[in-house]
Motif scaffolding. Structure first.
Motif: not given
Length: 113
Positions: A16-17, A21-25
């Motif tokens: 999940d983390i 992170i990938s969806s925000v990055a």
């Protein structure tokens, strides 16, 4: 081997983390790329505009100089620069007109800088 679905931090699994992170990055990376590209295009446009203005200024100066020489040549060819006529009245008028236009060009350049 460690199961990624079973490890948890504050009730979030590692999977999940990493997903968060990938969806925000990705959008952040795209925003940074777009901002850098925009700044580079703006800098290139300003550089091109400055170059074009300098070329235009040089062309205006050269045209003014050529017109002045052409007018003086016509005065000489028509006999207005000999001693029998008032030789410098027309030449001085052409010079003053060219000088006023030259001053206008220089003021434009100073205002741009």
């Amino acid at each position: 081997m460690v199961d990624l679905n079973k490890r948890s931090f504050f009730n979030f699994t590692l999977k999940d983390i990493l997903t968060i992170i990938s969806s925000v990055a990705i959008p952040i990376a795209l925003a940074i790329y777009t901002a850098i590209g925009s700044q580079q295009q703006k800098a290139q446009a300003e550089k091109k505009q400055k170059f074009d203005f300098e070329q235009l200024t040089q062309l205006r100066q050269q045209t003014l100089y050529d017109e002045f020489l052409n007018n003086i040549y016509k005065l000489d060819k028509d006999g207005y620069l000999n001693d029998t006529k008032n030789p410098w009245a027309f030449a001085n008028a052409y010079y003053r007109a060219a000088h006023r236009q030259w001053d206008t060009i220089l003021v434009d350049v100073e205002q741009r800088i």
